[in-house]
Design a protein around this motif. Structure first.
Motif, PDB file in Angstrom:
ATOM      1  N   GLU A 230       0.836  -1.191   0.000  1.00 15.86           N
ATOM      2  CA  GLU A 230       0.000   0.000   0.000  1.00 15.86           C
ATOM      3  C   GLU A 230       0.872   1.243   0.000  1.00 15.86           C
ATOM      4  O   GLU A 230       1.940   1.256   0.615  1.00 15.86           O
ATOM      5  N   TRP A 231       0.434   2.278  -0.680  1.00  9.11           N
ATOM      6  CA  TRP A 231       1.156   3.540  -0.729  1.00  9.11           C
ATOM      7  C   TRP A 231       0.324   4.642  -0.078  1.00  9.11           C
ATOM      8  O   TRP A 231      -0.873   4.743  -0.323  1.00  9.11           O
ATOM      9  N   GLN A 232       0.970   5.445   0.763  1.00  7.44           N
ATOM     10  CA  GLN A 232       0.278   6.576   1.408  1.00  7.44           C
ATOM     11  C   GLN A 232       0.388   7.783   0.493  1.00  7.44           C
ATOM     12  O   GLN A 232       1.498   8.177   0.123  1.00  7.44           O
ATOM     13  N   VAL A 233      -0.756   8.348   0.159  1.00 11.96           N
ATOM     14  CA  VAL A 233      -0.787   9.431  -0.822  1.00 11.96           C
ATOM     15  C   VAL A 233      -1.370  10.707  -0.207  1.00 11.96           C
ATOM     16  O   VAL A 233      -2.372  10.657   0.525  1.00 11.96           O
ATOM     17  N   ALA A 234      -0.724  11.843  -0.495  1.00 12.55           N
ATOM     18  CA  ALA A 234      -1.257  13.158  -0.083  1.00 12.55           C
ATOM     19  C   ALA A 234      -1.863  13.814  -1.313  1.00 12.55           C
ATOM     20  O   ALA A 234      -1.223  13.846  -2.373  1.00 12.55           O
ATOM     21  N   LEU A 235      -3.093  14.305  -1.196  1.00 14.84           N
ATOM     22  CA  LEU A 235      -3.761  15.012  -2.287  1.00 14.84           C
ATOM     23  C   LEU A 235      -3.745  16.497  -1.957  1.00 14.84           C
ATOM     24  O   LEU A 235      -4.209  16.903  -0.887  1.00 14.84           O
ATOM     25  N   VAL A 236      -3.219  17.323  -2.876  1.00 17.38           N
ATOM     26  CA  VAL A 236      -3.236  18.771  -2.651  1.00 17.38           C
ATOM     27  C   VAL A 236      -4.177  19.405  -3.655  1.00 17.38           C
ATOM     28  O   VAL A 236      -3.956  19.312  -4.865  1.00 17.38           O
ATOM     29  N   GLY A 237      -5.237  20.020  -3.128  1.00 15.91           N
ATOM     30  CA  GLY A 237      -6.270  20.630  -3.973  1.00 15.91           C
ATOM     31  C   GLY A 237      -7.520  19.775  -3.951  1.00 15.91           C
ATOM     32  O   GLY A 237      -7.541  18.691  -4.523  1.00 15.91           O
ATOM     33  N   TYR A 238      -8.572  20.288  -3.231  1.00 14.43           N
ATOM     34  CA  TYR A 238      -9.808  19.505  -3.154  1.00 14.43           C
ATOM     35  C   TYR A 238     -10.924  20.253  -3.876  1.00 14.43           C
ATOM     36  O   TYR A 238     -11.973  20.550  -3.338  1.00 14.43           O
ATOM     37  N   GLY A 239     -10.634  20.579  -5.172  1.00 19.03           N
ATOM     38  CA  GLY A 239     -11.649  21.217  -6.000  1.00 19.03           C
ATOM     39  C   GLY A 239     -12.388  20.142  -6.781  1.00 19.03           C
ATOM     40  O   GLY A 239     -12.527  19.007  -6.318  1.00 19.03           O
ATOM     41  N   ASN A 240     -12.813  20.489  -8.007  1.00 16.27           N
ATOM     42  CA  ASN A 240     -13.553  19.515  -8.832  1.00 16.27           C
ATOM     43  C   ASN A 240     -12.728  18.273  -9.112  1.00 16.27           C
ATOM     44  O   ASN A 240     -13.165  17.144  -8.906  1.00 16.27           O
TER      45      ASN A 240
ATOM     46  N   SER B  91       4.259  20.090   6.112  1.00 13.85           N
ATOM     47  CA  SER B  91       5.546  19.484   6.546  1.00 13.85           C
ATOM     48  C   SER B  91       5.373  18.781   7.890  1.00 13.85           C
ATOM     49  O   SER B  91       5.915  17.697   8.103  1.00 13.85           O
ATOM     50  N   GLN B  92       4.582  19.379   8.765  1.00 12.94           N
ATOM     51  CA  GLN B  92       4.317  18.783  10.075  1.00 12.94           C
ATOM     52  C   GLN B  92       3.646  17.415   9.915  1.00 12.94           C
ATOM     53  O   GLN B  92       4.074  16.415  10.465  1.00 12.94           O
ATOM     54  N   GLU B  93       2.596  17.389   9.098  1.00 12.72           N
ATOM     55  CA  GLU B  93       1.809  16.158   8.921  1.00 12.72           C
ATOM     56  C   GLU B  93       2.616  15.049   8.276  1.00 12.72           C
ATOM     57  O   GLU B  93       2.481  13.876   8.589  1.00 12.72           O
ATOM     58  N   ALA B  94       3.463  15.457   7.293  1.00 14.56           N
ATOM     59  CA  ALA B  94       4.185  14.447   6.508  1.00 14.56           C
ATOM     60  C   ALA B  94       5.084  13.602   7.404  1.00 14.56           C
ATOM     61  O   ALA B  94       5.205  12.392   7.212  1.00 14.56           O
ATOM     62  N   LYS B  95       5.662  14.248   8.434  1.00 13.07           N
ATOM     63  CA  LYS B  95       6.609  13.500   9.279  1.00 13.07           C
ATOM     64  C   LYS B  95       5.911  12.305   9.912  1.00 13.07           C
ATOM     65  O   LYS B  95       6.412  11.187   9.944  1.00 13.07           O
ATOM     66  N   GLY B  96       4.694  12.547  10.404  1.00 13.81           N
ATOM     67  CA  GLY B  96       4.039  11.474  11.136  1.00 13.81           C
ATOM     68  C   GLY B  96       3.391  10.441  10.229  1.00 13.81           C
ATOM     69  O   GLY B  96       3.046   9.361  10.660  1.00 13.81           O
ATOM     70  N   ARG B  97       3.210  10.794   8.918  1.00 17.59           N
ATOM     71  CA  ARG B  97       2.360   9.909   8.093  1.00 17.59           C
ATOM     72  C   ARG B  97       3.115   9.074   7.065  1.00 17.59           C
ATOM     73  O   ARG B  97       2.509   8.373   6.298  1.00 17.59           O
ATOM     74  N   ASN B  98       4.419   9.235   6.953  1.00 18.15           N
ATOM     75  CA  ASN B  98       5.179   8.487   5.946  1.00 18.15           C
ATOM     76  C   ASN B  98       4.560   8.624   4.534  1.00 18.15           C
ATOM     77  O   ASN B  98       4.261   7.661   3.858  1.00 18.15           O
TER      78      ASN B  98
END
Ligand SMILES: NC(=O)c1ccc[n+]([C@@H]2O[C@H](COP(=O)([O-])OP(=O)(O)OC[C@H]3O[C@@H](n4cnc5c(N)ncnc54)[C@H](O)[C@@H]3O)[C@@H](O)[C@H]2O)c1
Ligand SMILES: NC(=O)c1ccc[n+]([C@@H]2O[C@H](COP(=O)([O-])OP(=O)(O)OC[C@H]3O[C@@H](n4cnc5c(N)ncnc54)[C@H](O)[C@@H]3O)[C@@H](O)[C@H]2O)c1
Lengths: 202, 202
Positions: free
Chosen positions: B75-85, B130-137
């Motif tokens: 499984e890969w942990q993914v960050a999504l930036v931009g919650y528009g359409n 940056s804060q969140e990324a540290k804890g979430r890998n």
């Protein structure tokens, strides 16, 4: 897969043109854009007449030729079915119009949406599809509806005379052989990334 | 381009498995899914050990091997930036989770959106990245913001340790060589259709 390569080369040549580059060899093109140089050489050898012995290809001439082959030297009338999250992102994406794909009509089953219009483009109910298609010379249809509605939508588009369908719904569509179908699955784009990340940990 | 072919073969093998097919030859695979049979034969010859002389490849074994190569066995942990359409369409798309790509956090500059959550996934302001990324890998970032914000977002993702970026914004991003970047332009999908329509009129 080869068509996709032509699209990629067209975008590279466009960037070179913007950067004021007049001629380029296949090696340089591969180097600048991180492409497979043997593949680029083989693909471009086909377009010999746009090449100058010893210095490479004329950027503008080759770009125009590739755009002609891709059918980008004209405008295409596109019908969008489904004006939800994905449909509205596709509608507002300027990349489509830039390449000559004009979404000229939208269809949506939601009575709250049908009857409105966006930037002058009408949102109609699906019932009106066959009527509208006759007057609009619709060539391409985009399906952005939930999976369970996709087959019915595809059949309406085919009945309306559309000859090519871009399908985003996760469903296996059955359509006649003379209508061209392209399915999109954006997880394939993420897989090009996981491939590299997995390689790094081998 | 080759990675994309592996993704396509994986999907074909999955369909065959669903249809109860146990073994298949490269010719049959090409025939059933309208692929280039010389290319399929060349690509699959690489996986000889999953083949049975005279009858072809074991569908399940080959599929599992291709998934491993594509990094889909985890499984890969993914960050999504931009919650528009576009961002919301990507978030709700079940195709990502099915392949093991889990969007576990969303970032958006809009104060109306930050502070909410969707299906248990928090929408945070970009400052918290940056804060969140540290804890979430976080390994992969998806950029679904307007073009003018894309470079700044890419830099924040890189600073937060993300190693691969899927970019939808129409902008040329400059990122370090050790971060893998995949740009998406959905007009390329339409060009596979206009290519065929233009051919038909030649
Ligand atoms: N292929 C991909 O990579 C990918 C990525 C994201 C989303 N999707 C798919 O795209 C589709 C749309 O996603 P979304 O997030 O925009 O969903 P959504 O629910 O926001 O939008 C769906 C729209 O379709 C309309 N609709 C429903 N049934 C219809 C019908 N029979 N005729 C006409 N319109 C109808 C709805 O009224 C709504 O406006 C889904 O099938 C989703 O799985 C695919
Ligand atoms: N590549 C393609 O094929 C394709 C297709 C469709 C849309 N797009 C692109 O995707 C992007 C998003 O499109 P959309 O229709 O969802 O737009 P949208 O306006 O609906 O959504 C943009 C979202 O990004 C947020 N945002 C803006 N600046 C931000 C920042 N600095 N940091 C974090 N969040 C920020 C906004 O608050 C909004 O929620 C656009 O750039 C569009 O051109 C690309």
């Amino acid at each position: 897969m080869t068509i996709r390569r032509l699209s990629v080369y067209t975008r590279c040549l466009l960037q070179l043109e913007e950067d004021g580059v007049k001629t380029i060899s296949s090696e340089e093109l591969a180097e600048r854009f991180n492409l497979n140089s043997a593949q680029v050489r083989k693909d471009l050898a086909y377009f010999g007449e746009f090449g100058v012995r010893g210095t490479g290809y004329y950027v503008s001439g080759l770009k125009a030729e590739l755009q002609k082959i891709l059918g980008l030297d004209r405008e295409w009338q596109v019908a969008l079915v489904g004006y939800g999250n994905l449909g509205s992102a596709l509608f507002h994406y300027k990349g489509f119009t830039r390449q000559g794909f004009r979404i000229t009509v939208i269809f949506d089953a939601d009575p709250q949406k049908a009857g409105r219009s966006v930037e002058g483009v009408p949102i109609l109910s699906l019932r009106e599809l066959s009527q509208e298609a006759k007057g609009r010379n619709l060539q391409i249809g985009i399906i952005a509806v939930p999976a369970e509605s996709a087959q019915a939508v595809a059949e309406r588009l085919v009945a309306a005379g559309v000859k090519a369908i871009l399908n985003f719904a996760p469903a296996r569509l059955k359509i006649p052989k003379d209508v061209r179908l392209q399915n999109v699955d954006l997880s394939i784009e993420l897989e090009t990334l996981s491939f590299y990340l997995a390689q790094a940990t081998r």
